[in-house]
Design an enzyme around this catalytic site. Structure first.
Site, PDB file in Angstrom:
ATOM      1  N   GLU A 114      -3.603   4.147  -2.563  1.00 34.10           N
ATOM      2  CA  GLU A 114      -4.032   3.744  -1.224  1.00 34.10           C
ATOM      3  C   GLU A 114      -5.529   3.901  -1.047  1.00 34.10           C
ATOM      4  OE1 GLU A 114      -2.660   4.142   3.354  1.00 34.10           O
ATOM      5  OE2 GLU A 114      -2.589   6.012   2.228  1.00 34.10           O
ATOM      6  N   GLU A 115      -6.060   5.042  -1.457  1.00 33.14           N
ATOM      7  CA  GLU A 115      -7.481   5.295  -1.257  1.00 33.14           C
ATOM      8  C   GLU A 115      -8.353   4.307  -2.023  1.00 33.14           C
ATOM      9  OE1 GLU A 115      -5.302   9.131  -0.429  1.00 33.14           O
ATOM     10  OE2 GLU A 115      -5.267   7.648  -2.024  1.00 33.14           O
ATOM     11  N   ASP A 141       0.871  -1.163   0.000  1.00 29.72           N
ATOM     12  CA  ASP A 141       0.000   0.000   0.000  1.00 29.72           C
ATOM     13  C   ASP A 141       0.913   1.219   0.000  1.00 29.72           C
ATOM     14  OD1 ASP A 141      -1.631   2.153   0.687  1.00 29.72           O
ATOM     15  OD2 ASP A 141      -1.997   1.455   2.737  1.00 29.72           O
TER      16      ASP A 141
END
Length: 497
Positions: free
Chosen positions: A285-286, A267
């Site tokens: 990441e989101e 991540d």
């Protein structure tokens, strides 16, 4: 319950209280509201986005939560469920999903008590109960997917108290800004589709709660000698390492989350876990947190990562299909996760959150920055917790890509080599590298083959990277790393502009 240190550390951040040595909702009106919601819109009159906004405000008031939810957040809930959803979708949401979510919240106190009861016996000698995993405190928390569902339902209704979260370096956890940004970014479809991923998650778990577990581990490389843990390496450590470089598989297409092997998936994290997932963010990441929403659960109790820390999450289930990236991100439907479970009931999805330097410019070539990035990756890739010593961990590689590049401004050629060093020193058997089509990495495979053919060690490669970086700092070279290492490498952009 009052005697549990783990519970007492997290209790100020939960909407629950302790009465007669048991966890409970602290005010009867909250239970009354939830009981009405659980019986459907005919009892609760909760049948629209506007009514949902009113219910959120009422529950927050009943809990005496003093920090107000912004008007744009309440407008965002109303907008999504009244206008962005079809009438059929909206009716199903209020008839079926909301009542199931209310039932889950009614069971939240008993679920949490059961969690603490079971956490004492999960792994001998290892504390696994929900607690604040503070900076510099290595540890692991195991949560059932059912309990995570209850926690995320609290986030949806904005029921978590937020006082002192910022001062304790905790990420935001309620969904008010997620929905509020729907108002603030009306022409930005990605925000709507982020919410669609979350809504789909609740629709799925409301029709049948998954039976497994997810673990959240804070990993720390101590700065001082430690009897158990590997300490934070210095430049001398890397320079003298005789470790063999591991095998590398280069993928010019494909995504980390779609890899089907046994690999630790990276991540590209913010130091605050989840980054902008509950705001407007929508990059690597989101997106991962949207399609695997159980990852958001860790944002409740994991403060920001220090330079010598990473976070590893095992077992988070994927629920959504998507296409696109950033502004082009779109939810396109259901995803059935078929990954096997381990002996703890966790999906064999291993995610390591490692945060890179942000926009370092030429300072990324300084010795302390090289050390920082290599050690950060090393911490993320190293196998720490004995709780994970379960199924041939020595066969688990690393799946990564252009960590800290793109918007963060890192040098992709340098970062690929630093991650290779870290994976090799962590004794990972291989690194799968996804280039995402970066032009500067089109010779990555050729460079790796050349280095391996010369039988370089980790120390040999580190010393070369230091030499190259010094020349970049003193402007002795303008060549990219790969062309500098191997002059015969043909590259369309052999010099740095």
């Amino acid at each position: 319950m009052e005697k549990r240190e783990d519970l007492m550390s997290i209790l100020p951040y939960l909407p629950l209280g302790i009465q007669s040595s048991s966890l409970s909702w602290p005010f009867p009106h909250v239970v009354e509201v939830l009981e009405a919601m659980s019986k459907g819109p005919s009892h609760s009159r909760l049948d629209s986005g506007e009514a949902l906004s009113d219910a959120i405000s009422a529950m927050r008031q009943a809990l005496s939560l003093t920090t107000p939810v912004s008007p744009s957040a309440l407008q965002g809930y109303a907008l999504f469920f009244d206008e962005r959803m079809s009438r059929e979708e909206s009716n199903s949401w209020f008839d079926n999903t909301i009542p199931a979510m209310a039932c889950l919240l009614l069971r939240f106190p008993s679920l949490l008590e059961l969690h603490y009861l079971n956490s004492d016996n999960l792994i001998d000698g290892t504390q696994t109960g929900l607690r604040l995993l503070r900076p510099q405190e290595a540890g692991i928390v195991f949560l059932s997917q059912e309990l995570i569902g209850a926690l995320l339902t609290c986030s949806f209704f904005c029921l978590f108290p937020v006082t002192n979260r910022g001062s304790n370096r905790l990420p935001i956890i309620n969904f008010d800004k997620l929905f509020g940004n729907l108002i603030n970014t009306k022409k930005d479809e990605k925000q709507e589709h982020k919410i669609r991923c979350i809504v789909h998650y609740f629709e799925r778990v409301s029709s049948g709660l998954p039976p497994g577990f997810v673990s959240f581990e804070r990993k720390v490389l101590p700065f001082e000698n430690h009897p158990v843990h590997v300490t934070y390496p210095d430049t001398d450590f890397w320079s003298k390492s005789t470790s063999t470089l591991c095998a590398v598989e280069v993928h010019n297409s494909g995504l980390i989350e779609d890899q089907r092997g046994e690999a630790l998936e990276v991540d590209f994290a913010n130091k605050y876990l989840g980054g902008g997932v509950l705001r407007k963010g929508c990059v690597q990441e989101e997106i991962r947190f949207m399609i695997n929403p159980e990852l958001i659960g860790g944002m409740l109790f994991l403060p920001a990562m220090d330079v010598n820390e990473t976070i590893e999450i095992v077992g988070a289930e994927r629920f959504s299909h998507y296409i696109g990236y950033s502004s082009s991100f779109r939810f396109i439907g259901d995803y059935i996760d078929t990954r096997e479970r381990d002996i703890f009931g966790r999906r064999k999805t291993r995610i390591t959150a490692i945060d890179a330097l942000r926009r370092p410019g030429t300072s990324q070539y300084k010795s302390d920055c090289l050390l920082r990035e290599t050690n950060k990756a090393f911490c993320g890739f190293l196998h720490f917790c004995k709780a994970q010593n379960i199924d041939d961990e020595d066969r688990v590689g690393v799946a990564t890509g252009n960590w800290g590049c793109g918007a963060y401004g890192g040098d992709p050629e340098l970062k690929s080599m630093l991650q290779w060093l870290a994976a090799s020193e962590a004794k990972r058997p291989f690194m799968s590298y996804y280039t995402f089509g970066f032009e500067s990495l089109h010779n990555l495979n050729q460079v790796i083959e050349w280095i391996l053919s010369n039988e370089w060690t980790v120390g040999d490669l580190w010393n070369k990277l230091v030499e190259y970086s010094n020349q970049r700092l003193t402007r002795e070279t303008k060549l990219g790393l790969f062309c500098w290492l191997i002059p015969t490498v043909s590259a369309s952009s052999s010099t740095v502009r």
